[in-house]
Motif scaffolding. Structure first.
Motif, PDB file in Angstrom:
ATOM      1  N   GLY A  87      10.736   3.425 -35.659  1.00  0.00           N
ATOM      2  CA  GLY A  87      11.152   4.720 -35.264  1.00  0.00           C
ATOM      3  C   GLY A  87      12.656   4.826 -35.833  1.00  0.00           C
ATOM      4  N   TRP A  88      13.017   6.224 -35.793  1.00  0.00           N
ATOM      5  CA  TRP A  88      14.342   6.558 -36.560  1.00  0.00           C
ATOM      6  C   TRP A  88      14.770   7.885 -35.797  1.00  0.00           C
ATOM      7  CZ3 TRP A  88       9.970   6.580 -39.044  1.00  0.00           C
ATOM      8  CH2 TRP A  88       9.508   7.674 -39.354  1.00  0.00           C
ATOM      9  N   ALA A  89      16.203   8.090 -35.766  1.00  0.00           N
ATOM     10  CA  ALA A  89      16.480   9.487 -35.191  1.00  0.00           C
ATOM     11  C   ALA A  89      16.808  10.420 -36.512  1.00  0.00           C
ATOM     12  CB  ALA A  89      18.038   9.241 -34.545  1.00  0.00           C
ATOM     13  N   ARG A  90      16.625  11.655 -36.147  1.00  0.00           N
ATOM     14  CA  ARG A  90      16.892  12.719 -37.170  1.00  0.00           C
ATOM     15  C   ARG A  90      17.633  13.856 -36.314  1.00  0.00           C
ATOM     16  NH1 ARG A  90      11.958  16.006 -39.843  1.00  0.00           N
ATOM     17  NH2 ARG A  90      11.915  16.863 -37.915  1.00  0.00           N
ATOM     18  N   THR A  91      18.747  14.377 -36.922  1.00  0.00           N
ATOM     19  CA  THR A  91      19.532  15.438 -36.357  1.00  0.00           C
ATOM     20  C   THR A  91      19.819  16.516 -37.298  1.00  0.00           C
ATOM     21  OG1 THR A  91      21.223  15.837 -34.768  1.00  0.00           O
ATOM     22  CG2 THR A  91      21.803  14.512 -36.765  1.00  0.00           C
ATOM     23  N   ALA A  92      20.187  17.649 -36.659  1.00  0.00           N
ATOM     24  CA  ALA A  92      20.576  18.711 -37.437  1.00  0.00           C
ATOM     25  C   ALA A  92      21.700  19.274 -36.446  1.00  0.00           C
ATOM     26  CB  ALA A  92      19.575  19.676 -37.655  1.00  0.00           C
ATOM     27  N   THR A  93      22.708  19.614 -37.192  1.00  0.00           N
ATOM     28  CA  THR A  93      24.211  20.273 -36.557  1.00  0.00           C
ATOM     29  C   THR A  93      24.664  20.919 -37.246  1.00  0.00           C
ATOM     30  OG1 THR A  93      25.752  19.425 -35.360  1.00  0.00           O
ATOM     31  CG2 THR A  93      25.585  18.124 -36.997  1.00  0.00           C
ATOM     32  N   ARG A  94      25.529  22.118 -36.694  1.00  0.00           N
ATOM     33  CA  ARG A  94      26.511  22.884 -37.469  1.00  0.00           C
ATOM     34  C   ARG A  94      27.846  22.472 -37.329  1.00  0.00           C
ATOM     35  NH1 ARG A  94      23.897  27.910 -34.174  1.00  0.00           N
ATOM     36  NH2 ARG A  94      25.816  27.212 -33.059  1.00  0.00           N
ATOM     37  N   TYR A  95      27.810  21.476 -36.300  1.00  0.00           N
ATOM     38  CA  TYR A  95      29.354  21.110 -35.857  1.00  0.00           C
ATOM     39  C   TYR A  95      29.817  20.236 -36.992  1.00  0.00           C
ATOM     40  CZ  TYR A  95      33.046  19.805 -32.687  1.00  0.00           C
ATOM     41  OH  TYR A  95      34.335  19.689 -31.927  1.00  0.00           O
ATOM     42  N   TYR A  96      31.198  20.048 -37.168  1.00  0.00           N
ATOM     43  CA  TYR A  96      31.633  19.308 -38.061  1.00  0.00           C
ATOM     44  C   TYR A  96      31.746  17.573 -37.908  1.00  0.00           C
ATOM     45  CZ  TYR A  96      35.965  19.025 -35.228  1.00  0.00           C
ATOM     46  OH  TYR A  96      36.980  18.711 -34.535  1.00  0.00           O
ATOM     47  N   LYS A  97      31.757  17.171 -36.793  1.00  0.00           N
ATOM     48  CA  LYS A  97      31.724  15.745 -36.667  1.00  0.00           C
ATOM     49  C   LYS A  97      30.762  15.272 -35.533  1.00  0.00           C
ATOM     50  CE  LYS A  97      36.412  14.963 -38.193  1.00  0.00           C
ATOM     51  NZ  LYS A  97      37.479  14.284 -38.271  1.00  0.00           N
ATOM     52  N   TYR A  98      29.929  14.400 -35.850  1.00  0.00           N
ATOM     53  CA  TYR A  98      28.976  13.808 -34.773  1.00  0.00           C
ATOM     54  C   TYR A  98      28.685  12.326 -35.221  1.00  0.00           C
ATOM     55  CZ  TYR A  98      25.129  14.755 -38.046  1.00  0.00           C
ATOM     56  OH  TYR A  98      24.331  14.787 -39.271  1.00  0.00           O
ATOM     57  N   GLY A  99      28.103  11.685 -34.483  1.00  0.00           N
ATOM     58  CA  GLY A  99      27.451  10.353 -34.602  1.00  0.00           C
ATOM     59  C   GLY A  99      26.008  10.483 -34.158  1.00  0.00           C
ATOM     60  N   VAL A 100      25.105   9.833 -35.002  1.00  0.00           N
ATOM     61  CA  VAL A 100      23.632   9.748 -34.461  1.00  0.00           C
ATOM     62  C   VAL A 100      23.110   8.395 -34.544  1.00  0.00           C
ATOM     63  CG1 VAL A 100      22.815  10.433 -36.846  1.00  0.00           C
ATOM     64  CG2 VAL A 100      21.273  10.773 -34.848  1.00  0.00           C
ATOM     65  N   TRP A 101      22.193   7.650 -33.555  1.00  0.00           N
ATOM     66  CA  TRP A 101      21.612   6.463 -33.690  1.00  0.00           C
ATOM     67  C   TRP A 101      20.623   6.426 -32.700  1.00  0.00           C
ATOM     68  CZ3 TRP A 101      25.833   8.002 -30.983  1.00  0.00           C
ATOM     69  CH2 TRP A 101      25.943   7.760 -29.456  1.00  0.00           C
ATOM     70  N   HIS A 120      27.608   8.276 -39.245  1.00  0.00           N
ATOM     71  CA  HIS A 120      28.564   9.512 -38.739  1.00  0.00           C
ATOM     72  C   HIS A 120      28.698  10.424 -39.818  1.00  0.00           C
ATOM     73  CE1 HIS A 120      32.810  10.744 -38.006  1.00  0.00           C
ATOM     74  NE2 HIS A 120      32.347  10.842 -36.935  1.00  0.00           N
ATOM     75  N   ARG A 121      28.712  11.839 -39.459  1.00  0.00           N
ATOM     76  CA  ARG A 121      28.661  12.763 -40.399  1.00  0.00           C
ATOM     77  C   ARG A 121      29.511  13.802 -40.091  1.00  0.00           C
ATOM     78  NH1 ARG A 121      26.456   9.555 -43.242  1.00  0.00           N
ATOM     79  NH2 ARG A 121      24.209   9.646 -44.159  1.00  0.00           N
ATOM     80  N   ASP A 122      30.117  14.554 -40.934  1.00  0.00           N
ATOM     81  CA  ASP A 122      30.925  15.698 -40.826  1.00  0.00           C
ATOM     82  C   ASP A 122      30.144  17.137 -40.929  1.00  0.00           C
ATOM     83  OD1 ASP A 122      33.116  14.237 -40.632  1.00  0.00           O
ATOM     84  OD2 ASP A 122      33.531  14.302 -42.707  1.00  0.00           O
ATOM     85  N   GLY A 123      28.789  17.045 -40.167  1.00  0.00           N
ATOM     86  CA  GLY A 123      28.134  18.216 -40.223  1.00  0.00           C
ATOM     87  C   GLY A 123      27.021  17.923 -41.264  1.00  0.00           C
ATOM     88  N   VAL A 143      22.554  11.589 -29.982  1.00  0.00           N
ATOM     89  CA  VAL A 143      23.750  12.268 -30.881  1.00  0.00           C
ATOM     90  C   VAL A 143      24.802  12.345 -29.966  1.00  0.00           C
ATOM     91  CG1 VAL A 143      22.911  14.627 -30.264  1.00  0.00           C
ATOM     92  CG2 VAL A 143      24.094  14.112 -32.366  1.00  0.00           C
ATOM     93  N   ASN A 144      25.988  12.147 -30.625  1.00  0.00           N
ATOM     94  CA  ASN A 144      27.286  12.299 -29.941  1.00  0.00           C
ATOM     95  C   ASN A 144      28.189  13.518 -30.859  1.00  0.00           C
ATOM     96  OD1 ASN A 144      29.699  12.447 -28.388  1.00  0.00           O
ATOM     97  ND2 ASN A 144      30.455  10.438 -29.425  1.00  0.00           N
ATOM     98  N   VAL A 145      28.348  14.661 -30.257  1.00  0.00           N
ATOM     99  CA  VAL A 145      28.941  15.537 -31.007  1.00  0.00           C
ATOM    100  C   VAL A 145      30.521  15.597 -30.555  1.00  0.00           C
ATOM    101  CG1 VAL A 145      29.342  18.338 -31.474  1.00  0.00           C
ATOM    102  CG2 VAL A 145      27.030  17.184 -31.028  1.00  0.00           C
ATOM    103  N   GLU A 146      31.173  15.191 -31.285  1.00  0.00           N
ATOM    104  CA  GLU A 146      32.751  14.783 -31.141  1.00  0.00           C
ATOM    105  C   GLU A 146      33.319  15.896 -30.485  1.00  0.00           C
ATOM    106  OE1 GLU A 146      34.787  12.861 -34.086  1.00  0.00           O
ATOM    107  OE2 GLU A 146      33.243  11.498 -34.756  1.00  0.00           O
ATOM    108  N   GLY A 147      33.891  15.501 -29.069  1.00  0.00           N
ATOM    109  CA  GLY A 147      34.672  16.189 -28.289  1.00  0.00           C
ATOM    110  C   GLY A 147      33.729  17.468 -27.780  1.00  0.00           C
ATOM    111  N   ILE A 148      32.510  17.346 -27.484  1.00  0.00           N
ATOM    112  CA  ILE A 148      31.538  18.248 -26.835  1.00  0.00           C
ATOM    113  C   ILE A 148      30.636  17.612 -25.934  1.00  0.00           C
ATOM    114  CG2 ILE A 148      29.852  20.002 -27.259  1.00  0.00           C
ATOM    115  CD1 ILE A 148      32.663  20.900 -28.521  1.00  0.00           C
ATOM    116  N   GLU A 149      29.764  16.598 -26.167  1.00  0.00           N
ATOM    117  CA  GLU A 149      28.771  16.404 -25.351  1.00  0.00           C
ATOM    118  C   GLU A 149      28.042  15.025 -26.236  1.00  0.00           C
ATOM    119  OE1 GLU A 149      25.638  17.341 -22.151  1.00  0.00           O
ATOM    120  OE2 GLU A 149      26.472  18.738 -23.652  1.00  0.00           O
ATOM    121  N   LEU A 150      27.606  14.053 -25.562  1.00  0.00           N
ATOM    122  CA  LEU A 150      26.716  12.983 -25.846  1.00  0.00           C
ATOM    123  C   LEU A 150      25.264  13.179 -25.145  1.00  0.00           C
ATOM    124  CD1 LEU A 150      25.615   9.933 -26.854  1.00  0.00           C
ATOM    125  CD2 LEU A 150      26.744   9.230 -24.817  1.00  0.00           C
TER     126      LEU A 150
END
Length: 157
Positions: A87-101, A120-123, A143-150
């Motif tokens: 298994g693995w995680a896949r994410t798509a985001t418009r936000y500039y900073k997030y972590g995924v695991w 950790h990505r910047d979008g 996914v943890n969108v920094e400053g928004i929500e996990l």
């Protein structure tokens, strides 16, 4: 007539075997270790490997998703290769900073081995390295969108 056919077939087989052996040896020594010839790892030894180039026997499929409204969606992905699930995680985001695991648990999520394959990505879009998913274990993607929500998917067994 049968003897002639048999001799002709033997010659073809005699010529084909060395060619097939060379092709197999080439697969073993070159290319991506996660190629169609099989994984270059097994079970927990595959933790941290790239799932992208794997020629999966089954999957990949999305088993669960979670969304941080307006910012990101994370999916728990899985595939089966050589009789084992990963298994693995896949994410798509418009936000500039997030972590995924992904997290892996052996007791239904009461305790877990977390932050597996943390990225950790910047979008943009990203997927984590894969983790072995044997019977009796549970995985979830976070996914943890920094400053928004996990947000994490539900635990999947």
């Amino acid at each position: 007539m049968g003897r002639i056919m048999k001799k002709t077939g033997s010659r073809i087989l005699t010529r084909a075997l060395p060619i097939a052996a060379m092709a197999f040896a080439t697969l073993l020594t070159t290319g991506n270790p996660a190629s169609a010839a099989g994984l270059g790892c097994s079970g927990y030894g595959c933790d941290g490997w790239d799932p992208g180039p794997v020629s999966w026997d089954s999957g990949p499929d999305t088993d669960a998703t979670a969304t941080v409204d307006g910012y990101a969606t994370v999916g728990l992905r899985s595939g089966k290769k050589d009789g084992r699930w990963y298994g693995w995680a896949r994410t798509a985001t418009r936000y500039y900073k997030y972590g995924v695991w992904i997290d892996r648990s052996t007791d239904g999520g009461r305790t877990w081995d977390g932050l597996r394959g943390y990225q950790h990505r910047d979008g943009g879009d990203v997927y984590t390295p894969m983790s072995y998913w044997p019977d009796g274990t549970w995985l979830r993607a976070c996914v943890n969108v920094e400053g928004i929500e996990l947000k994490c998917t539900k635990w999947v067994s």
